[in-house]
Design an enzyme around this catalytic site. Structure first.
Site, PDB file in Angstrom:
ATOM      1  N   ASP A 155      87.993 -41.257  25.656  1.00 51.20           N
ATOM      2  CA  ASP A 155      89.395 -41.673  25.515  1.00 51.20           C
ATOM      3  C   ASP A 155      90.304 -40.533  25.069  1.00 51.20           C
ATOM      4  O   ASP A 155      91.216 -40.734  24.258  1.00 51.20           O
ATOM      5  CB  ASP A 155      89.520 -42.855  24.529  1.00 51.20           C
ATOM      6  N   GLY A 157      91.939 -38.618  27.365  1.00 58.14           N
ATOM      7  CA  GLY A 157      92.858 -38.315  28.459  1.00 58.14           C
ATOM      8  C   GLY A 157      92.278 -37.396  29.511  1.00 58.14           C
ATOM      9  O   GLY A 157      93.013 -36.724  30.242  1.00 58.14           O
ATOM     10  N   LYS A 158      90.941 -37.354  29.598  1.00 58.90           N
ATOM     11  CA  LYS A 158      90.292 -36.471  30.570  1.00 58.90           C
ATOM     12  C   LYS A 158      90.677 -36.811  32.000  1.00 58.90           C
ATOM     13  O   LYS A 158      90.761 -35.934  32.858  1.00 58.90           O
ATOM     14  CB  LYS A 158      88.773 -36.553  30.412  1.00 58.90           C
ATOM     15  N   GLY A 183      86.773 -45.279  33.023  1.00 52.38           N
ATOM     16  CA  GLY A 183      87.630 -45.516  34.180  1.00 52.38           C
ATOM     17  C   GLY A 183      89.090 -45.247  33.888  1.00 52.38           C
ATOM     18  O   GLY A 183      89.503 -45.145  32.733  1.00 52.38           O
ATOM     19  N   HIS A 184      89.850 -45.131  34.970  1.00 55.16           N
ATOM     20  CA  HIS A 184      91.276 -44.918  34.812  1.00 55.16           C
ATOM     21  C   HIS A 184      92.020 -45.353  36.067  1.00 55.16           C
ATOM     22  O   HIS A 184      91.435 -45.527  37.129  1.00 55.16           O
ATOM     23  CB  HIS A 184      91.577 -43.450  34.484  1.00 55.16           C
ATOM     24  N   THR A 185      93.303 -45.556  35.887  1.00 54.27           N
ATOM     25  CA  THR A 185      94.171 -45.957  36.990  1.00 54.27           C
ATOM     26  C   THR A 185      94.823 -44.714  37.583  1.00 54.27           C
ATOM     27  O   THR A 185      95.342 -43.869  36.857  1.00 54.27           O
ATOM     28  CB  THR A 185      95.255 -46.934  36.497  1.00 54.27           C
ATOM     29  N   THR A 211      81.304 -52.867  25.112  1.00 55.33           N
ATOM     30  CA  THR A 211      82.009 -53.550  26.202  1.00 55.33           C
ATOM     31  C   THR A 211      81.166 -54.662  26.823  1.00 55.33           C
ATOM     32  O   THR A 211      81.659 -55.435  27.636  1.00 55.33           O
ATOM     33  CB  THR A 211      82.397 -52.554  27.318  1.00 55.33           C
ATOM     34  N   GLN A 264      82.536 -39.846  29.547  1.00 57.30           N
ATOM     35  CA  GLN A 264      82.555 -40.055  28.104  1.00 57.30           C
ATOM     36  C   GLN A 264      82.532 -38.698  27.404  1.00 57.30           C
ATOM     37  O   GLN A 264      82.430 -37.666  28.053  1.00 57.30           O
ATOM     38  CB  GLN A 264      81.349 -40.898  27.656  1.00 57.30           C
TER      39      GLN A 264
END
Length: 233
Positions: A13, A15-16, A40-42, A128, A225
């Protein structure tokens, strides 16, 4: 660029994903080398929005996108993500490569992950519930199933039957739950469908990556991660 590694120095978390998206334009290949679909990311690409949990975002630029041996893969989620990408016009089969040594997240991993949290009560760790931790436990204990195992159906069926019996005993004796036991035949049937779709993408990724390095390609290694969650690299 040659070989460039993006990794967080903590748990994740940081911002990679934004950095990966920025540098992917210059890469010939993007390699995801650890983690699971709890990351994951958008990504906004053109006038479309893509939500990625497993597939490297390089796939959006038709860059060779590799899921390496350190990744743990939930096949149901991966296939779902691939189907969504294909609906949006991405040729996934042409550009995605999956390590035959990547560990599989099995149904019992997700169940045990969730039941453990319930059992801990106030001491729960906030997982999660996607089975990532239990999958890495089996990986370290040499008790899991890898992507390449699915390519030999008889071997996979035998291994699956053996593991399902063991996990059902654990489910009954340790968790003392009324959760439905794991059916090796049902899981085999489900995973046989997955492998039909994914088989063209399964390769020996260390060989592929070393070949790309020898060819002087620019390779971006994407840490999903942080270092504290990486048991391989």
């Amino acid at each position: 660029m040659a070989c460039l590694i993006i990794v967080g120095t903590q748990w994740g978390d940081e911002g990679k994903g934004k950095v990966v998206d920025l540098l992917t334009e210059r890469a010939d290949a993007v390699v995801r080398y650890q983690g699971g679909n709890n990351a994951g990311h958008t990504v906004m690409f053109g006038n479309k929005t893509f939500i990625l949990h497993m597939v490297p975002s390089g796939i959006l630029r038709e860059t060779t996108s590799i899921l390496g041996n350190g990744v743990v893969i939930d096949l149901s989620e991966l296939v779902k993500e691939i189907n969504e990408l294909e609906k949006m016009g991405i040729d996934v089969e042409k550009h995605l490569r999956i390590s035959d040594r990547a560990q599989l997240v099995m149904p019992w991993h997700k169940t045990f992950d969730q039941l453990r949290e319930q059992k801990k009560g106030k001491s729960k760790i906030g997982t999660t519930g996607r089975g990532i931790g239990p999958t890495y436990e089996d990986k370290a204990g040499r008790a899991g199933i890898r992507v390449g195992d699915l390519l030999d159906q008889e071997k996979f069926r035998s291994r699956l039957s053996e593991l399902a019996k063991e996990k059902n005993i654990f489910l009954e004796k340790y968790f003392d739950t009324d959760e439905t036991s794991f059916s090796a035949e049902d899981i085999f049937s489900e995973y046989a469908d997955y492998i039909k779709k994914l088989e063209p993408c399964i390769v020996d990724t260390p060989f592929l990556i070393n070949q790309l390095i020898q060819d002087g390609k620019n390779i971006l290694f994407e840490g999903a991660q942080g270092t504290f969650l990486d048991v391989d690299h």
